[in-house]
Design a protein around this motif. Sequence first.
Motif, mmCIF file in Angstrom:
data_model
loop_
_atom_site.group_PDB
_atom_site.id
_atom_site.type_symbol
_atom_site.label_atom_id
_atom_site.label_comp_id
_atom_site.label_asym_id
_atom_site.label_seq_id
_atom_site.Cartn_x
_atom_site.Cartn_y
_atom_site.Cartn_z
ATOM 1 N N PRO A 35 -5.316 2.677 -0.340
ATOM 2 C CA PRO A 35 -6.469 2.192 0.421
ATOM 3 C C PRO A 35 -7.763 2.992 0.295
ATOM 4 O O PRO A 35 -8.796 2.554 0.811
ATOM 5 C CB PRO A 35 -5.948 2.290 1.864
ATOM 6 N N THR B 39 0.848 -1.188 0.000
ATOM 7 C CA THR B 39 0.000 0.000 0.000
ATOM 8 C C THR B 39 0.889 1.246 0.000
ATOM 9 O O THR B 39 1.896 1.250 0.713
ATOM 10 C CB THR B 39 -0.866 0.023 1.279
ATOM 11 N N PRO B 40 0.561 2.311 -0.749
ATOM 12 C CA PRO B 40 -0.599 2.408 -1.643
ATOM 13 C C PRO B 40 -0.334 1.761 -2.999
ATOM 14 O O PRO B 40 0.807 1.675 -3.449
ATOM 15 C CB PRO B 40 -0.780 3.919 -1.774
ATOM 16 N N GLN C 34 -7.832 -5.784 1.766
ATOM 17 C CA GLN C 34 -7.648 -4.340 1.633
ATOM 18 C C GLN C 34 -8.609 -3.727 0.615
ATOM 19 O O GLN C 34 -8.789 -2.508 0.582
ATOM 20 C CB GLN C 34 -6.196 -4.044 1.194
#
Length: 274
Positions: free
Chosen positions: A116, A88-89, A252
């Motif tokens: 996210p 992430t991201p 996620q």
Amino acid sequence: MLIFSFAVRRGNALRIGRISRLFAAYSLAAYSHVRQNLAMPETTTTVNARLPRARLRVSLPWPADFKQAAALQRDLASQVIDFGNVHTPYLAAGADMHIRRSDGMGIATVVTVAVPELHVVERASAAVPVEFPYIPGLLSFRELPALLEAFSRLTVQPDVVLVDGQGQCHPRRFGLACHLGLELDLPTVGCAKSRLTGSFGDLGRDAGSTADLELDGELIGTALRSKERCNPLFVSVGHKISLQNAVEVVEQNLDGYKIPRALRLAHTMAKSNA
DNA sequence: GCGACAG
DNA sequence: ATCTTGTCGC
Ligand SMILES: [Mg+2]
């Protein structure tokens, strides 16, 4: 007996030659349960595979019959990479295909979201003739051409792709997610709504509960209860990602529903024939 | 031979 | 996947 001639590259497109025999001509015992699907018209199709230049293949390996299809899967399965991580991201794309009722065209869609936040970054679609019947275990040959065309229309390359179908949770360890991942050379995650093969134990009732999916003593995937009171999703490695990270990626991408956001939006978009 | 069987 | 509205349960 040939269903398709091999795909031949013509200029900037992959030309899949004419069907030389009707599917109905087949009597392969192992596939007798899909005879109802074998009545396909004789047609010629052109798949525009405007993949990024660096990724354009000389040709898309294509089977001449069902037996070759399974053999191709066994061969390509050895090229699947079952490790790697997405951090992430990142951009997650959801890919799905739907058959348009009016003309039988495959409507493939890709929706990319930013993780996210999960806001939509891009959407792309393509309408491509579908010439391969649905046969459990050979789904990728039915959906791949249209999906590749939809992906070729994306402007932004996603970091990982969530696929509506199995990855390695497959009798030959080569489900649609693996096939798409190999052709796109991108990390992919198999995210199926039901089981194709493999066994798994009881799952907890809470969202987030998991159970190993195994086949022949091998761990091939994870059953994940993505939402309470819902049947689990069947997550498995598509390509260039570990099973553990694949499950994390799916988690996620959840936003309160059973299906990950990008995949759910792609599904809705495909059904709208957009 | 029989049952299972992604979308 | 598709045929297809209401309905049961949370
Ligand atoms: Mg689908």
